[in-house]
Every structure is written in C-alpha cells, then in structure tokens.
Enzyme design. Structure first.
Site, PDB file in Angstrom:
ATOM      1  N   ASP A 173       0.822  -1.212   0.000  1.00  0.00           N
ATOM      2  CA  ASP A 173       0.000   0.000   0.000  1.00  0.00           C
ATOM      3  C   ASP A 173       0.856   1.261   0.000  1.00  0.00           C
ATOM      4  O   ASP A 173       0.585   2.224  -0.718  1.00  0.00           O
ATOM      5  CB  ASP A 173      -0.927   0.021   1.230  1.00  0.00           C
ATOM      6  N   TYR A 222      -7.448 -10.791   9.364  1.00  0.00           N
ATOM      7  CA  TYR A 222      -6.296 -10.507   8.520  1.00  0.00           C
ATOM      8  C   TYR A 222      -5.026 -11.095   9.123  1.00  0.00           C
ATOM      9  O   TYR A 222      -4.240 -11.767   8.458  1.00  0.00           O
ATOM     10  CB  TYR A 222      -6.126  -8.984   8.353  1.00  0.00           C
TER      11      TYR A 222
END
Ligand code: GLA
Length: 393
Positions: A173, A222
């Site tokens: 990201d 996650y």
C-alpha cells in the site's frame, strides 16, 4: 481537495499554511495477500487522496485537525509515542509514524500545525491508512527539512502498521501510494522492493463498488493469514530448506510437496504460490494489451481468495459473478485485506454504466441495499509542495 485543506487550515489556525501534501489510496488488481510473503503485486494509485495543509508551530508539538472526523489532537515531540493514549485511530497512525521515525534513528522533527481532508473511503480496502501515513510523513519531513529516500518512507509506514497498529500487513500500500503514476499499474517485487510501471491500455476503466461491510484489519482475521503462511513455510522447509517465505516456492514444488501441509495451510499456501504466478502472467498480459487474459487472471484470483484464502464475503462473491457476466467486464476482484471493503471491476470504459446498473440491481435484489460506486482514474502517487504566500501551488 487541496484548496479545501488550505481553507480548513486558514480558518482553524488563522494564518497561511506553508506546505501542502497529498497521498492517494490504491486499487490492487492482482497480488492479493502476497506482499507479506515477499511476493509480487500489481496495484495502482487512485484519484482519491488524503490532503494535508501544514505550517511550522512555535510549540514543540504536532497538532492535526481532521475535517472528516471533526477532531483535533496533538502530541508533544518529547513523547515516547507509546500508542496507548491516542484518542482515535486516525490520529494513532500519525503517532505511529512519529514513533517509527524515532525507531529508525531520525533526528527530532519540527513542531507542526496541520489540517487534514480526505476523500479516500476509510477502512474499505483502498488503503486509506497508507495514504494518511504518507501524506503526513511527507508534510512533516518537508517542514522539518529532513529528506529520506522514498522506499524508507514506505518502510516507515509499514512499521507503523506492523508494530504500532498491530496489523501484520506488507508494504504494497505504501509503495503504491508513493510510486503510483497516471494510467499505469505498478509491478512490485515485495522482497527487493524494485518496481516497474506498466501502462494500462487506453479505453479501460476501474469501477470501485463499496460492499457496505466495514472492517478494520487489526480486528479482522487478517492477522491470522501471515501467521498461517509462516507455519506453512516451516513445514515445507523440511523438503525445501532454502525457502524463506512462500514466494520462494514454485508452482511445481508446491505440486510435489504441498500434500505435506494440513488442509487449511495447504489452501493458504496454494493461494500465495499461484497468486505470485498470476501476477507475473498478468503483468505480461497487460504489457501485450491482452485485457481478456488479464481479466481471467483477476477472476481466478478472486476465486482463490474465496476458496483458498477464505477472506471474501458473500457481497464480493455476488458482485464478482454479476460483473463477470457483463459484456465489457474484463475482471473483478475485491481490493485489499478482505472480509469487507470494496470490489474493483476492470472493464471497457464504454461498458461502465451498463455494468454499474447490472451489479447494483443484482446487489439490491440479494442484499436489499444500495451499492455506492465510483469510477476511479489511475493517478499519480504522493506529492508535496511548498506554498508561496497567498496559497499558490
Ligand atoms: C491490506 C494490507 C496490504 C496487503 C493487502 C492484501 O491492504 O495493508 O499490505 O496485504 O491487504 O493484498
């Protein structure tokens, strides 16, 4: 949005900002959940960004106002940044950046007042947190006259996530937010951190559809995924002693040795091994202008996330199959960590409105709610400007 950040700053602090910083969110067409296994990923920066207008403060303190949350918070520069006293999560990311800089041995930074505005959907899988980290970091560095290499900035952002926010994420990201370029995807090798820009063929579009299911990575499943990948590596090392992460396992090796893993770890590892292959094939397809081939890889990626990585949700499964049926849709898969957030549909630009109508109708019929959507341009990565008096930039 830049002007909005400047205006917000002026109203609040009654003076001119001297720095304006913007950092975008991203989509991620292929390479889902392989970055923390050092794999290859294929994201692109979008035209939704976090903007920060800032000026030096005469106090040894950083103060930031968030327009979206209508909240203002400060931390002292002498703080130990323990992270436990941060009042809200958006601000905790900023303290995390300060902590990471300190941990990396950077000199004390300047006091700063700042105003923050953003149109990146929060907690939706388009990487609002990396955009926040990078926009803040760039503004603060510029004001403090400290220069650090772009990849180190990405590492500081990742460290914030991993050690301050408690999310075991990779570096995709931050690299996407920093290095994105207009109309190009980024092929990133998450081990060497080398990246290559791949032009997106003209005449294409990316629809981003919000499932309405929110998730925060720290509270989702996650974190179990990086752990499962590490466990799979431990077992496979019995036969493949050289491997450091699942990136080092080829598809052929996986066919030979994958059976040594218990079923759940085998599914996780299969996803990572095959997704790394899909990224490399996808990059080649894109370079040849083979959009159909690229889209097929996106479909297989979505199916593997659903069946092997088990981080899809019913909303994504429905949106994917509704989109795939539409002429002009190349591929569709969800973005980011999963368990909620947004679906991304890569399509012919002439097919956008028909696809939007079709998926909104299917979504309404199944879930009885609207489907907020936007079409995103693939945009340039983070930028930071010094402002002249009068706010010209
Ligand atoms: C989140 C994480 C990234 C990456 C993606 C899944 O966005 O922050 O590091 O793992 O999920 O590809």
């Amino acid at each position: 949005m830049g002007l909005e950040a400047i205006e917000t700053f002026r109203k609040l602090y009654r003076r001119e900002p001297t720095v304006l910083s913007r950092a975008p969110g991203r989509v991620a067409m292929l390479g889902a959940h392989v970055d923390y296994s050092d794999g290859w990923v294929l994201p692109a920066a979008i035209d939704k960004s976090v903007w920060l207008a800032a000026a030096p403060s005469d106090q040894p303190r950083v103060t930031v106002y968030s327009h979206e949350y209508d909240e203002q918070h400060s931390f002292d520069l002498s703080t130990s940044y323990d992270g436990h006293d941060a009042p809200t999560s958006w601000f905790k990311y900023l303290k995390g950046v300060a902590w990471s800089l300190q941990e990396n041995g950077y000199p004390p930074m300047a006091g700063m007042d700042a105003a923050l505005v953003s149109d990146v959907p929060m907690g939706s899988g388009v990487s609002s947190s990396a955009a926040l980290e990078i926009a803040f970091l760039n503004a603060w560095l510029m004001l403090s006259e400290v220069d650090i290499p772009p990849l180190t900035k990405a590492q500081i952002g990742r460290k914030t996530e991993n050690h301050f926010m408690g999310v075991g994420s990779g570096i995709m990201d931050q690299v996407a937010s920093i290095f994105g370029e207009e109309d190009q995807m980024l092929l990133i090798d998450c081990r060497s951190l080398e990246h290559q820009l791949i032009p997106i063929p003209p005449g294409t579009a990316v629809i981003v559809a919000e499932s309405g299911v929110r998730r925060a990575l720290a509270n989702s499943d996650y974190n179990s995924r990086p752990q499962e990948c590490r466990e799979a590596v431990e077992i496979l090392r019995g036969s493949l002693p050289h491997i450091q992460t699942l990136r080092d396992v080829t598809a052929d090796q996986f066919e030979l040795y994958g059976h040594q893993l218990p079923p759940l770890l085998r599914r996780r590892a299969r996803h990572v091994v095959e997704e790394c292959e899909r990224v490399k094939l996808g990059a080649e397809a894109l370079q040849c202008g083979d959009l159909t081939g690229f889209g097929k890889l996106m479909r297989r990626s979505q199916i593997s996330s659903r069946d092997n990585y088990e981080n899809s949700i019913p909303e994504f499964d429905l949106l994917a199959s509704a989109a795939w049926q539409q002429p002009g849709c190349y591929g569709a898969r969800f973005a980011g960590g999963g368990f909620g957030g947004v679906m991304q549909i890569f399509c012919d630009e002439n097919a956008v409105s028909q696809i939007e109508q079709a998926i909104a109708a299917a979504f309404q019929a199944e879930f009885n709610r609207e489907l907020p959507m936007f079409t995103s341009k693939i945009a340039k990565g983070a930028q930071c400007w010094r402002l002249q008096a009068g706010g010209v930039y």
